[in-house]
Write a protein that holds these residues in place. Structure first.
Motif, PDB file in Angstrom:
ATOM      1  N   THR A 130      10.752 -21.720 -34.843  1.00  0.00           N
ATOM      2  CA  THR A 130      12.017 -22.153 -35.472  1.00  0.00           C
ATOM      3  C   THR A 130      13.150 -22.045 -34.450  1.00  0.00           C
ATOM      4  OG1 THR A 130      11.191 -21.272 -37.548  1.00  0.00           O
ATOM      5  CG2 THR A 130      13.544 -21.729 -37.456  1.00  0.00           C
ATOM      6  N   ALA A 131      13.151 -20.946 -33.685  1.00  0.00           N
ATOM      7  CA  ALA A 131      14.207 -20.763 -32.686  1.00  0.00           C
ATOM      8  C   ALA A 131      14.116 -21.823 -31.573  1.00  0.00           C
ATOM      9  CB  ALA A 131      14.132 -19.355 -32.096  1.00  0.00           C
ATOM     10  N   TRP A 132      12.906 -22.124 -31.131  1.00  0.00           N
ATOM     11  CA  TRP A 132      12.758 -23.154 -30.087  1.00  0.00           C
ATOM     12  C   TRP A 132      13.270 -24.510 -30.580  1.00  0.00           C
ATOM     13  CZ3 TRP A 132      12.305 -22.498 -25.136  1.00  0.00           C
ATOM     14  CH2 TRP A 132      11.598 -21.409 -24.615  1.00  0.00           C
ATOM     15  N   ASN A 133      13.192 -24.734 -31.908  1.00  0.00           N
ATOM     16  CA  ASN A 133      13.657 -26.010 -32.465  1.00  0.00           C
ATOM     17  C   ASN A 133      15.136 -25.968 -32.860  1.00  0.00           C
ATOM     18  OD1 ASN A 133      11.361 -27.696 -32.283  1.00  0.00           O
ATOM     19  ND2 ASN A 133      10.375 -26.543 -33.930  1.00  0.00           N
ATOM     20  N   SER A 134      15.805 -24.842 -32.574  1.00  0.00           N
ATOM     21  CA  SER A 134      17.212 -24.700 -32.981  1.00  0.00           C
ATOM     22  C   SER A 134      18.135 -24.755 -31.758  1.00  0.00           C
ATOM     23  CB  SER A 134      17.401 -23.359 -33.696  1.00  0.00           C
ATOM     24  OG  SER A 134      17.408 -22.323 -32.728  1.00  0.00           O
ATOM     25  N   ASP A 135      19.432 -24.508 -32.002  1.00  0.00           N
ATOM     26  CA  ASP A 135      20.390 -24.475 -30.883  1.00  0.00           C
ATOM     27  C   ASP A 135      20.377 -23.132 -30.170  1.00  0.00           C
ATOM     28  OD1 ASP A 135      21.210 -27.032 -31.154  1.00  0.00           O
ATOM     29  OD2 ASP A 135      22.864 -26.547 -32.519  1.00  0.00           O
ATOM     30  N   LEU A 136      19.798 -22.112 -30.826  1.00  0.00           N
ATOM     31  CA  LEU A 136      19.750 -20.782 -30.207  1.00  0.00           C
ATOM     32  C   LEU A 136      18.304 -20.487 -29.804  1.00  0.00           C
ATOM     33  CD1 LEU A 136      21.764 -18.497 -29.613  1.00  0.00           C
ATOM     34  CD2 LEU A 136      21.000 -17.398 -31.725  1.00  0.00           C
ATOM     35  N   LEU A 137      17.990 -20.787 -28.553  1.00  0.00           N
ATOM     36  CA  LEU A 137      16.602 -20.640 -28.080  1.00  0.00           C
ATOM     37  C   LEU A 137      16.181 -19.161 -28.135  1.00  0.00           C
ATOM     38  CD1 LEU A 137      16.562 -23.087 -25.021  1.00  0.00           C
ATOM     39  CD2 LEU A 137      16.066 -23.546 -27.419  1.00  0.00           C
ATOM     40  N   PRO A 138      14.887 -18.890 -28.295  1.00  0.00           N
ATOM     41  CA  PRO A 138      14.472 -17.495 -28.460  1.00  0.00           C
ATOM     42  C   PRO A 138      14.583 -16.660 -27.194  1.00  0.00           C
ATOM     43  CG  PRO A 138      12.569 -18.944 -28.380  1.00  0.00           C
ATOM     44  CD  PRO A 138      13.773 -19.823 -28.392  1.00  0.00           C
ATOM     45  N   ILE A 139      14.746 -17.302 -26.036  1.00  0.00           N
ATOM     46  CA  ILE A 139      14.907 -16.514 -24.807  1.00  0.00           C
ATOM     47  C   ILE A 139      16.122 -17.016 -24.031  1.00  0.00           C
ATOM     48  CG2 ILE A 139      12.446 -15.990 -24.632  1.00  0.00           C
ATOM     49  CD1 ILE A 139      12.133 -18.020 -22.493  1.00  0.00           C
ATOM     50  N   TYR A 140      16.767 -16.082 -23.330  1.00  0.00           N
ATOM     51  CA  TYR A 140      17.902 -16.470 -22.491  1.00  0.00           C
ATOM     52  C   TYR A 140      17.408 -16.640 -21.062  1.00  0.00           C
ATOM     53  CZ  TYR A 140      21.994 -16.160 -19.571  1.00  0.00           C
ATOM     54  OH  TYR A 140      22.930 -16.425 -18.612  1.00  0.00           O
ATOM     55  N   GLU A 141      17.589 -17.827 -20.541  1.00  0.00           N
ATOM     56  CA  GLU A 141      17.123 -18.120 -19.187  1.00  0.00           C
ATOM     57  C   GLU A 141      18.054 -19.189 -18.607  1.00  0.00           C
ATOM     58  OE1 GLU A 141      14.167 -16.556 -17.769  1.00  0.00           O
ATOM     59  OE2 GLU A 141      15.123 -17.475 -16.043  1.00  0.00           O
ATOM     60  N   PRO A 142      18.782 -18.893 -17.518  1.00  0.00           N
ATOM     61  CA  PRO A 142      19.719 -19.891 -16.987  1.00  0.00           C
ATOM     62  C   PRO A 142      19.044 -21.247 -16.737  1.00  0.00           C
ATOM     63  CG  PRO A 142      20.031 -17.775 -15.890  1.00  0.00           C
ATOM     64  CD  PRO A 142      18.812 -17.631 -16.764  1.00  0.00           C
ATOM     65  N   GLY A 143      19.660 -22.312 -17.240  1.00  0.00           N
ATOM     66  CA  GLY A 143      19.165 -23.674 -17.005  1.00  0.00           C
ATOM     67  C   GLY A 143      18.152 -24.154 -18.031  1.00  0.00           C
ATOM     68  N   LEU A 144      17.607 -23.252 -18.816  1.00  0.00           N
ATOM     69  CA  LEU A 144      16.544 -23.623 -19.764  1.00  0.00           C
ATOM     70  C   LEU A 144      17.051 -24.555 -20.862  1.00  0.00           C
ATOM     71  CD1 LEU A 144      13.636 -23.200 -20.910  1.00  0.00           C
ATOM     72  CD2 LEU A 144      14.501 -21.185 -22.099  1.00  0.00           C
ATOM     73  N   GLU A 145      18.227 -24.234 -21.388  1.00  0.00           N
ATOM     74  CA  GLU A 145      18.759 -25.019 -22.503  1.00  0.00           C
ATOM     75  C   GLU A 145      18.901 -26.493 -22.117  1.00  0.00           C
ATOM     76  OE1 GLU A 145      21.738 -22.706 -24.746  1.00  0.00           O
ATOM     77  OE2 GLU A 145      22.800 -24.638 -24.804  1.00  0.00           O
ATOM     78  N   ASP A 146      19.398 -26.741 -20.905  1.00  0.00           N
ATOM     79  CA  ASP A 146      19.570 -28.124 -20.420  1.00  0.00           C
ATOM     80  C   ASP A 146      18.264 -28.875 -20.438  1.00  0.00           C
ATOM     81  OD1 ASP A 146      22.153 -28.014 -19.888  1.00  0.00           O
ATOM     82  OD2 ASP A 146      22.000 -28.096 -17.678  1.00  0.00           O
ATOM     83  N   VAL A 147      17.216 -28.225 -19.898  1.00  0.00           N
ATOM     84  CA  VAL A 147      15.910 -28.884 -19.802  1.00  0.00           C
ATOM     85  C   VAL A 147      15.371 -29.159 -21.206  1.00  0.00           C
ATOM     86  CG1 VAL A 147      13.542 -28.667 -18.931  1.00  0.00           C
ATOM     87  CG2 VAL A 147      15.422 -27.740 -17.596  1.00  0.00           C
ATOM     88  N   VAL A 148      15.464 -28.162 -22.075  1.00  0.00           N
ATOM     89  CA  VAL A 148      14.926 -28.334 -23.434  1.00  0.00           C
ATOM     90  C   VAL A 148      15.671 -29.447 -24.160  1.00  0.00           C
ATOM     91  CG1 VAL A 148      14.675 -27.201 -25.684  1.00  0.00           C
ATOM     92  CG2 VAL A 148      14.034 -25.971 -23.610  1.00  0.00           C
ATOM     93  N   LYS A 149      16.995 -29.448 -24.023  1.00  0.00           N
ATOM     94  CA  LYS A 149      17.784 -30.471 -24.737  1.00  0.00           C
ATOM     95  C   LYS A 149      17.428 -31.878 -24.275  1.00  0.00           C
ATOM     96  CE  LYS A 149      21.674 -28.013 -26.610  1.00  0.00           C
ATOM     97  NZ  LYS A 149      22.960 -27.403 -26.307  1.00  0.00           N
ATOM     98  N   LYS A 150      17.102 -32.018 -22.975  1.00  0.00           N
ATOM     99  CA  LYS A 150      16.762 -33.353 -22.460  1.00  0.00           C
ATOM    100  C   LYS A 150      15.447 -33.864 -23.022  1.00  0.00           C
ATOM    101  CE  LYS A 150      19.198 -33.431 -18.097  1.00  0.00           C
ATOM    102  NZ  LYS A 150      19.232 -32.541 -16.958  1.00  0.00           N
ATOM    103  N   CYS A 151      14.488 -32.961 -23.274  1.00  0.00           N
ATOM    104  CA  CYS A 151      13.123 -33.421 -23.616  1.00  0.00           C
ATOM    105  C   CYS A 151      12.732 -33.215 -25.071  1.00  0.00           C
ATOM    106  CB  CYS A 151      12.078 -32.683 -22.772  1.00  0.00           C
ATOM    107  SG  CYS A 151      12.439 -32.647 -21.054  1.00  0.00           S
ATOM    108  N   ARG A 152      13.379 -32.238 -25.735  1.00  0.00           N
ATOM    109  CA  ARG A 152      12.910 -31.901 -27.083  1.00  0.00           C
ATOM    110  C   ARG A 152      13.060 -33.108 -28.011  1.00  0.00           C
ATOM    111  NH1 ARG A 152      15.743 -26.780 -29.499  1.00  0.00           N
ATOM    112  NH2 ARG A 152      17.418 -28.301 -29.647  1.00  0.00           N
ATOM    113  N   GLY A 153      11.979 -33.388 -28.746  1.00  0.00           N
ATOM    114  CA  GLY A 153      12.004 -34.537 -29.653  1.00  0.00           C
ATOM    115  C   GLY A 153      11.674 -35.841 -28.949  1.00  0.00           C
TER     116      GLY A 153
END
Ligand SMILES: NC(=O)c1ccc[n+]([C@@H]2O[C@H](COP(=O)([O-])OP(=O)(O)OC[C@H]3O[C@@H](n4cnc5c(N)ncnc54)[C@H](O)[C@@H]3O)[C@@H](O)[C@H]2O)c1
Ligand SMILES: O=c1ccn([C@@H]2O[C@H](COP(=O)(O)OP(=O)(O)O[C@H]3O[C@H](CO)[C@@H](O)[C@H](O)[C@H]3O)[C@@H](O)[C@H]2O)c(=O)[nH]1
Length: 492
Positions: free
Chosen positions: A41-64
């Motif tokens: 659920t967290a991976w599919n939300s705006d608050l990812l389950p882990i904090y890692e610099p740069g991760l959010e950008d990559v996930v947002k580009k590819c998720r879905g």
């Protein structure tokens, strides 16, 4: 042609690794599956389950688009050409090998699920860190249930470090792929190599047999951890002699055969990997009758325990008149290193537990670790942290002597002493004059990461202890208690 990849385990490795594969291989559908509903659920939300610099950008580009997170592991296993297994491989807590051997329960259940639901040929990739020869055991599980399906097991250990995971995945020093030395094994290696070739230069992709690949991962972590224990051992000698570890490490690291990395003296290494993987190595050596070799690697962990348990606590408690009962000690930093919210096996747990045994009041600030996580860490038994989150105790009764704040100034207000336990950059910028003015006197600062300038702090009025650096006049003449002497002897 690889059309679909499934990864079992959406943790610190599975999540970022698959996100980067999805980004770099747009024609491949990548699904990360996990038994933890909350994690997915967290991976599919705006608050990812882990904090890692740069991760959010990559996930947002590819998720879905071509990256998906799901709890329907069976469906995605059955559809995938390649299945990565990136589940927990904790240290066993009971039975044969307890406290050393890897617990392969989660790996085995993933392998059994693959065998049960697969309807076509699969490449199964070990992404988790496992003992040498695990691939052989996995092959047995897969082939005994295979219904004629061809399974190829590959070892593709992950070398990313937390806090720099995305950069490490974008520009890996090397990608290691081990497989069977058979035509089928070599073909599987080539298939996985093609996936990485989308962004990793060919000369950085190393191929090997299964056992070399599995062992290389344990060996690499053992070497890295050994450097830290070595520099920490020298730091103790610096304190005893008046040498400065920052100068010694710099001079040593200038030798190009040694190099400058991993020579920062610290309160001790933490994280989910080093201790677990060395203990795993120790157990493997013992199983092969190599007791001297086992002992050699065991000392790397023992030196780390010494650093965490003895140096900091002995310095903190001893310098504060051997009595910290009811005194407020502020802890700055709880994560096992900067730029992560991960607290697994963090040195802060040992230091805090040591101070709690002395009945200190602890006030903790870390920019990325929650109160709930800290409370669970301080009540969990050794090695329990490395099991899937839904199997961990969720609401332990909180430790009353511990408070957690979201502000360093609040944490340090009225404190007798401060311990810096994580090297967060923001700790270099704090207004230490303001902090000093709000503390009880004498005000102590124990820098377990060498992030502050001890001389500047002494000018303000602090009594400063910095790992491996010339001692404050106050600290020079602290006699060791009989108890501390005994404990030091016990370690070696
Ligand atoms: N954390 C790191 O920096 C790092 C780096 C390299 C290698 N490793 C290795 O990678 C492995 C995973 O580490 P991690 O840090 O990602 O752990 P993690 O705990 O963050 O993630 C593991 C995930 O696997 C899931 N899981 C367990 N059993 C499952 C099953 N049967 N089906 C579906 N999901 C399941 C858990 O719920 C969890 O979310 C370990 O072997 C570790 O040693 C970790
Ligand atoms: O000079 C140093 C370097 C690191 N540390 C500490 O060592 C621990 C581990 O740090 P680091 O290795 O940077 O982080 P990890 O995410 O644990 O990464 C290690 O463990 C991973 C999991 O196996 C491997 O993939 C990586 O290559 C390996 O660096 C942390 O507590 C650091 O603070 C020091 O005390 N001094």
């Amino acid at each position: 042609m690889v059309k679909k990849i499934c990864c079992i385990g959406a943790g610190y490795v599975g999540g970022p690794t698959m996100a980067v594969i999805a980004l770099k291989c747009p024609s491949i559908e990548v699904v990360v599956a996990d038994i933890s509903v909350d994690r997915i659920t967290a991976w599919n939300s705006d608050l990812l389950p882990i904090y890692e610099p740069g991760l959010e950008d990559v996930v947002k580009k590819c998720r879905g688009v071509n990256l998906f997170f799901s709890t329907d592991t069976e469906k995605h296993i059955s559809e995938a050409d390649i299945i990565f297994v990136s589940v927990n491989t904790p240290t066993k807590t009971c039975g044969i090998g307890a406290g050393k051997a890897a617990d392969l329960t989660y790996w085995e259940s993933a392998a059994r699920m693959i065998a049960d639901v697969a309807k076509s040929d699969k490449i199964v990739v070990e992404k988790s860190t496992v003992p040498v020869k695990t691939a052989e055991a996995i092959e047995k599980i897969l082939t005994h249930n295979s219904k004629g399906i061809n399974f190829q097991v590959l070892s593709n250990p992950e070398f990313l470090a937390e806090g720099t995971a995305i950069q490490d995945l974008f520009y890996p020093d090397r990608v290691l792929i081990g497989g069977r030395e058979t035509p089928g094994g070599q073909k599987a290696i080539e298939t996985l190599k093609e996936v990485y070739s989308n962004w990793v230069p060919e000369d950085r992709i190393i191929t090997a047999n299964l056992w070399s690949a599995e062992l290389s991962k344990l060996a690499a972590n053992a070497f890295l951890a050994q450097r830290i224990s070595s520099v920490n051992a020298i730091s103790a000698l610096c304190e005893a002699t008046g040498a400065d570890i920052t100068v010694v490490a710099d001079a040593v690291g200038k030798n190009t055969s040694i190099g400058p990395e991993f020579l920062s003296a610290s309160v001790g290494f933490g994280g989910s990997c080093f201790q677990k993987d060395i203990l795993n190595l120790v157990y493997l050596c013992e199983c092969h009758g190599l007791s001297e070799v086992a002992l050699y690697w065991k000392h790397v962990v023992q030196m780390n325990d010494y650093q965490k348990d003895e140096v900091c606590r002995a310095w903190v408690v001893a310098s504060m008149f051997n009595a910290v009962s009811d005194k407020k000690i502020a802890i700055l930093g709880f994560a096992f290193k900067k730029d992560t919210g991960d607290t697994r096996e963090t040195a802060a747990i040992d230091v805090c537990k040591g101070l709690l045994r002395e009945k200190a009041e602890i006030s903790i600030y870390d920019p990325h670790v929650t109160e709930d996580q800290i409370q669970r860490d301080l009540t969990m038994n050794k090695f329990d942290w490395d099991h899937p989150i839904h199997l961990q105790q969720m609401s332990p009764s909180p430790v009353k002597q511990v408070t957690v704040t979201w502000d360093a100034y609040e944490a340090t207000k009225g404190a007798h002493g401060i311990c810096i336990l994580t090297e967060w950059d923001e700790f270099k910028q704090l207004d230490y004059k303001k902090i000093y003015d709000n503390m009880k006197k004498p005000a102590f600062l124990f820098d377990g990461r060498n992030v502050v300038d001890p001389e500047k702090l002494r000018e303000i009025g602090f009594i400063v202890y910095s790992i491996g650096r010339p001692l404050d006049a106050w600290l020079k003449h602290i006699p060791l208690t009989e108890d501390d002497k005994r404990k030091r002897v016990k370690h070696f």
